[in-house]
Design a protein around this motif. Structure first.
Motif, mmCIF file in Angstrom:
data_model
loop_
_atom_site.group_PDB
_atom_site.id
_atom_site.type_symbol
_atom_site.label_atom_id
_atom_site.label_comp_id
_atom_site.label_asym_id
_atom_site.label_seq_id
_atom_site.Cartn_x
_atom_site.Cartn_y
_atom_site.Cartn_z
ATOM 1 N N ILE D 134 16.365 80.852 93.418
ATOM 2 C CA ILE D 134 15.022 81.231 92.974
ATOM 3 C C ILE D 134 15.088 82.412 92.011
ATOM 4 N N ALA D 135 15.922 83.383 92.345
ATOM 5 C CA ALA D 135 16.038 84.553 91.475
ATOM 6 C C ALA D 135 16.531 84.156 90.086
ATOM 7 N N LYS D 136 17.487 83.244 90.091
ATOM 8 C CA LYS D 136 18.034 82.786 88.814
ATOM 9 C C LYS D 136 16.959 82.088 87.978
ATOM 10 N N LEU D 137 16.245 81.153 88.602
ATOM 11 C CA LEU D 137 15.194 80.435 87.895
ATOM 12 C C LEU D 137 14.103 81.416 87.461
ATOM 13 N N ASP D 138 13.740 82.275 88.383
ATOM 14 C CA ASP D 138 12.709 83.259 88.129
ATOM 15 C C ASP D 138 12.998 84.012 86.837
ATOM 16 N N TYR D 139 14.228 84.496 86.770
ATOM 17 C CA TYR D 139 14.637 85.255 85.590
ATOM 18 C C TYR D 139 14.458 84.430 84.324
ATOM 19 N N THR D 140 14.899 83.200 84.397
ATOM 20 C CA THR D 140 14.795 82.322 83.235
ATOM 21 C C THR D 140 13.343 82.094 82.827
ATOM 22 N N TYR D 141 12.551 81.732 83.796
ATOM 23 C CA TYR D 141 11.159 81.398 83.492
ATOM 24 C C TYR D 141 10.390 82.615 82.970
ATOM 25 N N ILE D 142 10.631 83.741 83.572
ATOM 26 C CA ILE D 142 9.912 84.932 83.133
ATOM 27 C C ILE D 142 10.341 85.331 81.727
ATOM 28 N N THR D 143 11.646 85.240 81.481
ATOM 29 C CA THR D 143 12.143 85.521 80.133
ATOM 30 C C THR D 143 11.477 84.613 79.109
ATOM 31 N N MET D 144 11.428 83.337 79.442
ATOM 32 C CA MET D 144 10.796 82.375 78.545
ATOM 33 C C MET D 144 9.335 82.711 78.300
ATOM 34 N N ALA D 145 8.663 83.014 79.395
ATOM 35 C CA ALA D 145 7.236 83.306 79.288
ATOM 36 C C ALA D 145 7.008 84.565 78.447
ATOM 37 N N GLU D 146 7.879 85.522 78.613
ATOM 38 C CA GLU D 146 7.695 86.764 77.853
ATOM 39 C C GLU D 146 7.943 86.539 76.364
ATOM 40 N N ARG D 147 8.925 85.703 76.098
ATOM 41 C CA ARG D 147 9.182 85.395 74.692
ATOM 42 C C ARG D 147 7.962 84.674 74.078
ATOM 43 N N TYR D 148 7.402 83.808 74.849
ATOM 44 C CA TYR D 148 6.222 83.069 74.409
ATOM 45 C C TYR D 148 5.033 84.022 74.216
ATOM 46 N N ALA D 149 4.885 84.917 75.177
ATOM 47 C CA ALA D 149 3.772 85.876 75.130
ATOM 48 C C ALA D 149 3.863 86.782 73.912
ATOM 49 N N ALA D 150 5.071 87.016 73.453
ATOM 50 C CA ALA D 150 5.276 87.920 72.323
ATOM 51 C C ALA D 150 4.529 87.463 71.072
ATOM 52 N N VAL D 151 4.318 86.154 70.966
ATOM 53 C CA VAL D 151 3.601 85.648 69.794
ATOM 54 C C VAL D 151 2.152 85.309 70.121
ATOM 55 N N MET D 152 1.722 85.633 71.315
ATOM 56 C CA MET D 152 0.338 85.364 71.708
ATOM 57 C C MET D 152 -0.369 86.683 71.960
ATOM 58 N N PRO D 153 -1.085 87.186 70.998
ATOM 59 C CA PRO D 153 -1.689 88.508 71.158
ATOM 60 C C PRO D 153 -2.686 88.523 72.320
ATOM 61 N N GLY D 154 -2.662 89.622 73.069
ATOM 62 C CA GLY D 154 -3.593 89.750 74.190
ATOM 63 C C GLY D 154 -3.146 89.033 75.453
ATOM 64 N N LYS D 155 -1.898 88.548 75.459
ATOM 65 C CA LYS D 155 -1.396 87.824 76.636
ATOM 66 C C LYS D 155 -0.082 88.451 77.126
ATOM 67 N N LEU D 165 5.398 79.571 91.390
ATOM 68 C CA LEU D 165 5.717 78.228 90.894
ATOM 69 C C LEU D 165 7.209 77.928 91.039
ATOM 70 N N THR D 166 8.009 78.952 90.856
ATOM 71 C CA THR D 166 9.445 78.759 91.060
ATOM 72 C C THR D 166 9.731 78.394 92.514
ATOM 73 N N HIS D 167 9.100 79.142 93.404
ATOM 74 C CA HIS D 167 9.217 78.809 94.828
ATOM 75 C C HIS D 167 8.822 77.364 95.080
ATOM 76 N N VAL D 168 7.681 76.986 94.553
ATOM 77 C CA VAL D 168 7.190 75.631 94.776
ATOM 78 C C VAL D 168 8.195 74.604 94.256
ATOM 79 N N GLN D 169 8.755 74.911 93.103
ATOM 80 C CA GLN D 169 9.716 73.968 92.529
ATOM 81 C C GLN D 169 10.934 73.804 93.448
ATOM 82 N N VAL D 170 11.499 74.915 93.836
ATOM 83 C CA VAL D 170 12.692 74.839 94.685
ATOM 84 C C VAL D 170 12.357 74.173 96.017
ATOM 85 N N ASP D 171 11.247 74.592 96.601
ATOM 86 C CA ASP D 171 10.836 73.980 97.865
ATOM 87 C C ASP D 171 10.591 72.477 97.713
ATOM 88 N N ALA D 172 10.151 72.082 96.542
ATOM 89 C CA ALA D 172 9.882 70.662 96.316
ATOM 90 C C ALA D 172 11.167 69.851 96.483
#
Lengths: 210, 210, 210, 210
Positions: D134-155, D165-172
């Motif tokens: 979970i920690a590994k995925l978490d890191y990846t997803y958050i990094t991705m989201a932050e990169r995405y947010a960088a081009v979305m002003p106000g987000k 959601l990461t928890h849900v994915q792994v638990d799934a």
DNA sequence: TATGAATGAGATTTCATTCAT
DNA sequence: CATGAATGAAATCTCATTCAT
């Protein structure tokens, strides 16, 4: 009015301690079997863990009082001693006789416990006790010798010999415990030994600078 | 023409012995693990039982030669000695120096083995070796003292002190092994110790009849 | 006039429960030690068996009230719900908010107890509680979906997805308990989660007949 | 020509692993009994310690290969992923299908072992594996989201929802293992689940700055 | 010449539970 | 109302030793 130490008039605990004493004395801590101790006391191994934390704790139950009185005596004597210097050895024979006598008394007041503590506790948390005592004496004797050397030009403390003499001294008491059950015999044994050691200190404590 | 030393020119056996030596030195016989010894030698426990009868046998493989040479020296010296009497102590200092020197040499020729034999063999069938040596010396010294006492009216051998001095002597060599790796340092240490012991014998070997 | 809550106004019992709560929270039921609980409460293990039948009983003492209020809420809501059909999900967002809010309140009113009950009771007779809750919700949701499917030709309830979504829902509350101590934060977390779940139910509750 | 891994054609070792697998599956690592495992395999407990270092080691023998292949797949996928950004979720559905498919295959190639590893290893040194993933995925997803947010002003990245959601994915995936023995059924289950999760990421990955 | 496998008896420790008092 | 004592069964682990091959 009962003091705290005697509050535990517990029969089983005492029996356990008694059997443990016997087993530790015979086999030493490491090879002693909790199973056997408990069985000898007519209980199960689990019972040991009701009265004591673990094997070390059981040993503690056997020797802690003896350890306390030994340490108290050592602390008392070696606090005094450090304030004096080596020259006292030549003058005050009585002091050493007195200390040896006190020590013999303390030891023979708890003969079995002391034997276990000083000679059969290898493997337990008390295993290093003899080394500790030696270190404590060592420090005292070396300090004294150095103070004495300070007023003797061209001389310094002979740490090697002092350390060995300390070993001999401590081992002498253990030797005593292993050879004499009788307190008076022990006294008669330890006195010339102390004399001999004092001669050793006088002769070998200092060596020429080179 | 094969000399005695190469009788067992087996490589695996030697390797096993080498690893056992290391393990025995570190942990002492009782706590040493055959599994570990065999593994360190790149073999399995079974192999140990091919080359040696059991754990004791393996220890034998490690220390037997050392034991032999030690015993040979002891026998030689204490056979001679018994024929003399205590008066020699006062005259022939050289003798003791010579003996101590030989002993140090024998010990430092097989340092590890001697250390194991004399200080780490508890729990094995060699566990009593130090006591045996002491008994042997004891017998010699007491015999000597008694012969000496025979010509000294009103005196008899002080067995208790003699026995203790023997202990101190033997322990001194073990102390030496535990504190000095270097042969020369060991020599320098043991000489004053022997002097001190000789003074002890002279002073305490005989006591007044009472 | 004594109200239900004070029925057991026993001090020791309450203390035992308090210490048990702490221990269960920290280590979970299975690894919790009765000895430690009793000792923390200043009593002996025997006392536990006076107040409670056994370890399970003690856990019962800790969580039974919390369990009751949780079950009451669940029963209330899922009794109502079963009478409605899935179409309500699209219309009455408020209902879910309301339920989630009530649930969060019930949980945070007895935070520790709920955490123990839902996340640390493995090994006890309450160990299956989460599965039971899931089964109950499952039944409700599937019933609702089937009633809805009855009026949608060519569709039937997607039990697999419904069951998983139920799991996700329940786990979401446990996740919440493990991540938020603060009730308001918990509320803020759970709302979008419920929204997301509702979208899930709408999207995946029905599947085409094949 | 035999590779190293298959060198151990050992029957007993395999039997032990087989019985351990069964016991771990049934009771989980912590409650599994080495005695029972050994007895089931027709051996004594000691035998376990010939083949494995300890209980953890036995678990290692059961799951290490499965763990390796799982980690390899995860590393491979999440190394790739980190270089992309969240926008890929909207475009490349195939990628996720592919990953999910691979993952399902890896899991079902070693079904029992994976179940033990991911769902029954509590108390062992592998106990934290799910958290690690979970920690590994978490890191990846958050990094991705932050990169995405960088081009979305106000987000900015909504870490709380992403973590859940990461928890849900792994638990799934664990849910999948606990509900479907059949690989095809598992595939059919996991696909809509992944779709649903992707919708979740898209909807909740970013939140408004406040 | 050695391995590899396995035993069997032992070790310490933990724990829920019981019960007389 | 609660203690204090003890059980008994379980746990994991270690080790020297044996023996067929």
């Amino acid at each position: 009015m009962m003091n705290e130490k005697n509050k535990d008039n517990n029969e089983s605990r005492e029996k356990l301690i008694g059997c443990a004493k016997k087993e530790f004395l015979e086999k030493g801590f490491a090879k002693a079997s909790l199973r056997k101790i408990a069985a000898d006391a007519g209980m199960t191994t689990g019972a040991v863990y009701f009265f004591f934390k673990d094997k070390d704790g059981l040993l503690g139950g056997v020797i802690s009082e003896a350890l306390d009185s030994l340490m108290k005596l050592l602390d008392k004597h070696f606090a005094e001693d450090t304030e004096s210097d080596l020259s006292v050895y030549q003058q005050q024979d009585g002091d050493h006789d007195e200390f040896a006598e006190e020590l013999v008394n303390v030891i023979y007041d708890n003969f079995d416990e002391m034997t276990i503590l000083l000679d059969r506790s290898a493997g337990s948390k008390y295993g290093g006790i003899v080394e500790q005592i030696i270190a404590k004496l060592d420090y005292t004797y070396i300090t004294m010798a150095e103070r004495y050397a300070a007023v003797m030009p061209g001389k310094h403390a002979n740490k090697v010999m002092l350390h060995w003499l300390t070993h001999v001294q401590v081992d002498a008491f253990i030797h005593m415990m292993n050879h004499f059950t009788d307190r008076q015999e022990a006294m008669r044994f330890i006195k010339p030994v102390m004399d001999y050691l004092i001669k050793g200190w006088i002769t070998y404590a200092l060596e020429d600078d080179t």
